[in-house]
Design an enzyme around this catalytic site. Structure first.
Site, PDB file in Angstrom:
ATOM      1  N   ASN A   1      41.504  58.457  38.499  1.00 51.36           N
ATOM      2  CA  ASN A   1      42.602  58.536  37.136  1.00 51.36           C
ATOM      3  C   ASN A   1      43.459  59.852  37.214  1.00 51.36           C
ATOM      4  O   ASN A   1      42.851  60.797  37.212  1.00 51.36           O
ATOM      5  CB  ASN A   1      42.023  58.402  35.817  1.00 51.36           C
ATOM      6  CG  ASN A   1      42.911  58.298  34.759  1.00 51.36           C
ATOM      7  OD1 ASN A   1      43.880  58.804  34.953  1.00 51.36           O
ATOM      8  ND2 ASN A   1      42.360  58.001  33.761  1.00 51.36           N
TER       9      ASN A   1
ATOM     10  N   LYS B   1      45.215  61.237  35.613  1.00 44.56           N
ATOM     11  CA  LYS B   1      45.342  62.085  34.287  1.00 44.56           C
ATOM     12  C   LYS B   1      44.025  62.849  34.099  1.00 44.56           C
ATOM     13  O   LYS B   1      44.068  63.707  33.222  1.00 44.56           O
ATOM     14  CB  LYS B   1      45.817  61.112  33.149  1.00 44.56           C
ATOM     15  CG  LYS B   1      47.151  60.605  33.221  1.00 44.56           C
ATOM     16  CD  LYS B   1      47.260  59.519  31.789  1.00 44.56           C
ATOM     17  CE  LYS B   1      48.826  59.156  31.967  1.00 44.56           C
ATOM     18  NZ  LYS B   1      48.986  58.292  30.919  1.00 44.56           N
ATOM     19  N   CYS B   2      43.040  62.635  34.864  1.00 47.35           N
ATOM     20  CA  CYS B   2      41.742  63.194  34.693  1.00 47.35           C
ATOM     21  C   CYS B   2      41.581  64.369  35.532  1.00 47.35           C
ATOM     22  O   CYS B   2      41.492  64.257  36.858  1.00 47.35           O
ATOM     23  CB  CYS B   2      40.411  62.193  34.998  1.00 47.35           C
ATOM     24  SG  CYS B   2      39.093  62.636  34.933  1.00 47.35           S
ATOM     25  N   GLY B   3      41.150  65.527  35.072  1.00 52.12           N
ATOM     26  CA  GLY B   3      41.062  66.904  35.814  1.00 52.12           C
ATOM     27  C   GLY B   3      39.838  66.730  36.831  1.00 52.12           C
ATOM     28  O   GLY B   3      40.225  67.278  38.001  1.00 52.12           O
TER      29      GLY B   3
ATOM     30  N   ARG C   1      41.263  64.438  39.725  1.00 49.12           N
ATOM     31  CA  ARG C   1      42.020  65.318  40.579  1.00 49.12           C
ATOM     32  C   ARG C   1      41.382  66.228  41.322  1.00 49.12           C
ATOM     33  O   ARG C   1      41.499  66.558  42.504  1.00 49.12           O
ATOM     34  CB  ARG C   1      42.927  65.943  39.894  1.00 49.12           C
ATOM     35  CG  ARG C   1      44.146  65.104  39.152  1.00 49.12           C
ATOM     36  CD  ARG C   1      45.312  65.643  38.469  1.00 49.12           C
ATOM     37  NE  ARG C   1      44.962  66.744  37.760  1.00 49.12           N
ATOM     38  CZ  ARG C   1      44.732  66.603  36.152  1.00 49.12           C
ATOM     39  NH1 ARG C   1      44.975  65.636  35.530  1.00 49.12           N
ATOM     40  NH2 ARG C   1      44.429  67.891  35.700  1.00 49.12           N
TER      41      ARG C   1
END
Length: 114
Positions: A8, A10-12, A15
Site C-alpha cells: 500500500n 500510502k503506508c510508511g 514503503r
C-alpha cells in the site's frame, strides 16, 4: 532472488519495506498494490500458512471495522473471505520470497526471508 510485496503506497511501513527490497542486491521485486488487485482467499490462506500466522493475525484492525464485525474471533474462512472482498482488512506489507513469507511489521522482518 524474486520477492513479491503486497503493498500500500500510502503506508510508511510498506514503503520502507519496499525500499529495503529495492536496495538489496540481487532481489527482483514484484509490487502488487493489493487494494487495486486483491489476492484471492486461497492465496491469502497460502501466504499466512507460509508465514506461520493465522488469518486473524494478518487482519488489519486499525482504521477498519474488523473488530466491530467480530472478525478477530471469526473462522479462518470468514476472515479470508472478508479480506478478499475488502482488501483494506489485510494488514501490510506481506512479502513472499523463495525463503518464505513475512508480515513485515516491523519492516526489519523482511530480512528474515532475504
Amino acid at each position: 532472488m524474486k520477492a513479491t510485496i503486497w503493498h500500500n503506497p500510502k503506508c510508511g511501513t510498506s514503503r520502507n519495506t519496499l525500499a529495503i527490497l529495492e536496495e538489496t542486491p540481487g532481489v527482483e521485486v514484484t509490487v502488487v498494490e493489493y487494494l487495486k488487485t486483491p489476492p484471492a482467499a486461497e492465496k491469502l490462506a497460502q501466504l499466512y500458512r507460509d508465514a506461520g500466522i493465522t488469518p486473524q493475525q494478518g487482519l488489519r484492525l486499525k482504521g477498519t471495522d474488523a473488530a466491530e464485525r467480530g472478525l478477530p474471533q471469526a473462522s479462518d474462512a470468514a476472515v479470508l473471505a472478508a479480506m478478499a472482498a475488502e482488501p483494506i482488512l489485510i494488514e501490510r506489507p506481506l512479502v513472499e520470497t523463495d525463503k518464505g513469507v513475512r508480515l513485515c511489521r516491523p519492516k526489519e522482518k523482511v530480512q528474515e526471508i532475504l
